[in-house]
Design a protein around this motif. Sequence first.
Motif, PDB file in Angstrom:
ATOM      1  N   ALA A  75      24.363   7.750  60.255  1.00  0.00           N
ATOM      2  CA  ALA A  75      23.728   8.976  59.781  1.00  0.00           C
ATOM      3  C   ALA A  75      24.375  10.144  60.500  1.00  0.00           C
ATOM      4  CB  ALA A  75      22.227   8.945  60.052  1.00  0.00           C
ATOM      5  N   SER A  76      24.419  11.289  59.850  1.00  0.00           N
ATOM      6  CA  SER A  76      25.016  12.454  60.500  1.00  0.00           C
ATOM      7  C   SER A  76      24.326  13.732  60.050  1.00  0.00           C
ATOM      8  CB  SER A  76      26.518  12.550  60.180  1.00  0.00           C
ATOM      9  OG  SER A  76      26.732  12.746  58.792  1.00  0.00           O
ATOM     10  N   CYS A  77      24.317  14.699  60.954  1.00  0.00           N
ATOM     11  CA  CYS A  77      23.842  16.048  60.656  1.00  0.00           C
ATOM     12  C   CYS A  77      24.991  16.981  61.006  1.00  0.00           C
ATOM     13  CB  CYS A  77      22.590  16.375  61.465  1.00  0.00           C
ATOM     14  SG  CYS A  77      21.903  18.013  61.115  1.00  0.00           S
ATOM     15  N   THR A  78      25.479  17.705  60.026  1.00  0.00           N
ATOM     16  CA  THR A  78      26.711  18.472  60.163  1.00  0.00           C
ATOM     17  C   THR A  78      26.507  19.907  59.723  1.00  0.00           C
ATOM     18  OG1 THR A  78      27.966  16.468  59.643  1.00  0.00           O
ATOM     19  CG2 THR A  78      29.145  18.560  59.491  1.00  0.00           C
ATOM     20  N   GLU A  79      27.033  20.854  60.504  1.00  0.00           N
ATOM     21  CA  GLU A  79      27.073  22.245  60.076  1.00  0.00           C
ATOM     22  C   GLU A  79      28.453  22.505  59.479  1.00  0.00           C
ATOM     23  OE1 GLU A  79      25.753  26.598  61.721  1.00  0.00           O
ATOM     24  OE2 GLU A  79      27.128  25.442  62.962  1.00  0.00           O
ATOM     25  N   VAL A  80      28.459  22.987  58.243  1.00  0.00           N
ATOM     26  CA  VAL A  80      29.712  23.211  57.519  1.00  0.00           C
ATOM     27  C   VAL A  80      29.847  24.675  57.147  1.00  0.00           C
ATOM     28  CG1 VAL A  80      31.065  22.616  55.479  1.00  0.00           C
ATOM     29  CG2 VAL A  80      29.644  20.876  56.573  1.00  0.00           C
ATOM     30  N   ASP A  81      30.968  25.263  57.527  1.00  0.00           N
ATOM     31  CA  ASP A  81      31.341  26.604  57.074  1.00  0.00           C
ATOM     32  C   ASP A  81      32.489  26.406  56.089  1.00  0.00           C
ATOM     33  OD1 ASP A  81      32.042  29.211  56.659  1.00  0.00           O
ATOM     34  OD2 ASP A  81      32.895  29.534  58.646  1.00  0.00           O
ATOM     35  N   ARG A 125      36.363  26.990  56.874  1.00  0.00           N
ATOM     36  CA  ARG A 125      36.967  25.674  57.086  1.00  0.00           C
ATOM     37  C   ARG A 125      36.620  25.144  58.481  1.00  0.00           C
ATOM     38  NH1 ARG A 125      40.962  24.226  53.557  1.00  0.00           N
ATOM     39  NH2 ARG A 125      42.049  22.999  55.139  1.00  0.00           N
ATOM     40  N   ARG A 126      35.320  25.121  58.778  1.00  0.00           N
ATOM     41  CA  ARG A 126      34.851  24.647  60.080  1.00  0.00           C
ATOM     42  C   ARG A 126      33.748  23.620  59.870  1.00  0.00           C
ATOM     43  NH1 ARG A 126      30.602  25.945  63.164  1.00  0.00           N
ATOM     44  NH2 ARG A 126      30.013  27.618  61.759  1.00  0.00           N
ATOM     45  N   VAL A 127      33.859  22.505  60.577  1.00  0.00           N
ATOM     46  CA  VAL A 127      32.866  21.442  60.484  1.00  0.00           C
ATOM     47  C   VAL A 127      32.497  21.004  61.899  1.00  0.00           C
ATOM     48  CG1 VAL A 127      32.383  19.106  59.702  1.00  0.00           C
ATOM     49  CG2 VAL A 127      33.754  20.633  58.260  1.00  0.00           C
ATOM     50  N   GLU A 134      23.102  31.929  58.669  1.00  0.00           N
ATOM     51  CA  GLU A 134      24.434  32.324  59.128  1.00  0.00           C
ATOM     52  C   GLU A 134      25.483  32.203  58.027  1.00  0.00           C
ATOM     53  OE1 GLU A 134      22.574  30.096  60.690  1.00  0.00           O
ATOM     54  OE2 GLU A 134      22.128  30.906  62.680  1.00  0.00           O
ATOM     55  N   GLY A 135      25.088  31.748  56.835  1.00  0.00           N
ATOM     56  CA  GLY A 135      26.048  31.583  55.755  1.00  0.00           C
ATOM     57  C   GLY A 135      26.729  30.232  55.764  1.00  0.00           C
ATOM     58  N   THR A 136      26.310  29.341  56.665  1.00  0.00           N
ATOM     59  CA  THR A 136      26.834  27.978  56.691  1.00  0.00           C
ATOM     60  C   THR A 136      25.842  27.066  55.963  1.00  0.00           C
ATOM     61  OG1 THR A 136      25.766  27.492  58.808  1.00  0.00           O
ATOM     62  CG2 THR A 136      27.994  28.427  58.878  1.00  0.00           C
ATOM     63  N   SER A 137      26.121  25.786  55.965  1.00  0.00           N
ATOM     64  CA  SER A 137      25.202  24.822  55.373  1.00  0.00           C
ATOM     65  C   SER A 137      24.998  23.664  56.336  1.00  0.00           C
ATOM     66  CB  SER A 137      25.752  24.279  54.050  1.00  0.00           C
ATOM     67  OG  SER A 137      25.775  25.282  53.058  1.00  0.00           O
TER      68      SER A 137
END
Length: 300
Positions: free
Chosen positions: A44-50, A54-56, A136-139
């Motif tokens: 399982a993972s929790c990731t912040e993606v921009d 192009r940032r993970v 912040e505009g990320t997901s």
Amino acid sequence: MQLEAEDYAAILAVLESVASSQDTRDYATRVSAGLYQLLPCRGASCTEVDAAGRRVVSEPAPPFPPGWIAQYGPAFEKYAWQHPLFERLVAGERVGPLSWSIDGADSAFADTELYRAFYEPNGVRRQVVLIFPTVEGTSIVISIDCAAEHPCGERESAVLATIAPLLENSYRLVRRAAGRSPWPVAEARPAGAPAGLPAPIDVDPRDGLTIDDAQLRAHKLLRAAGLTTRQSEIALMVASGAATSQIALSLGISPGTVRKHLEAVHATLGVSSRAAVAATVMRVVHPEAAGILAHPVLAR
């Protein structure tokens, strides 16, 4: 799929752990660890993606082994656009939980460079994915990885569907309490990149509070059950595992005021404990769970 009473008790335990997060990175670690323990998955993972920058930044469970990022990171970055949910991620949409599977309708994904270079070597044949945007505009992308030995199925989707609004609520609570996120700040969007649209809001004329679209449905259902907007907000925070002090800090009110609101919540919902408030919130938001959530294990 109908979850069992024990499933809901386990979900409450995960939410209580997540609500104790010190910051958003700690939140990600606790979400991943909680879901990995809750569900029999490969990972399982929790990731912040921009997506624009192009940032993970990811916090997986179990943790990546040494050298894993160097080995597989470049392939993911190069071919990420081939992911079945990539367009919805870039658009900043709230997603899911949805799933893809190379054993089903998404079989063509098995022929992509992304699958062959990233998912196949790690044994992943299916994912259940939840995505929600941040201020912040990320997901935030929460995913359950499924393999041949851990095929996953309806239970994973049912658990994520139940926990989704509460995990998002917990993230916002932790974000408010921690101030700036300790995760790397998203870089400025490239020139010409579309700006994120503000989330729609709804205003309850009884107290003038605004509610963003992420929680609009849950708030409306709780208000239909007789709660005011403030009481609905506090009930959602309780269901997210938040303590009275955390709710007070997040809302900028005193713990005593929170307790008074909770007394009103208890009276309106006809319950006498925080666990019962959380169970009632889940039951209101997910009426198909009504019978299970009346189980004594959730009414203590």
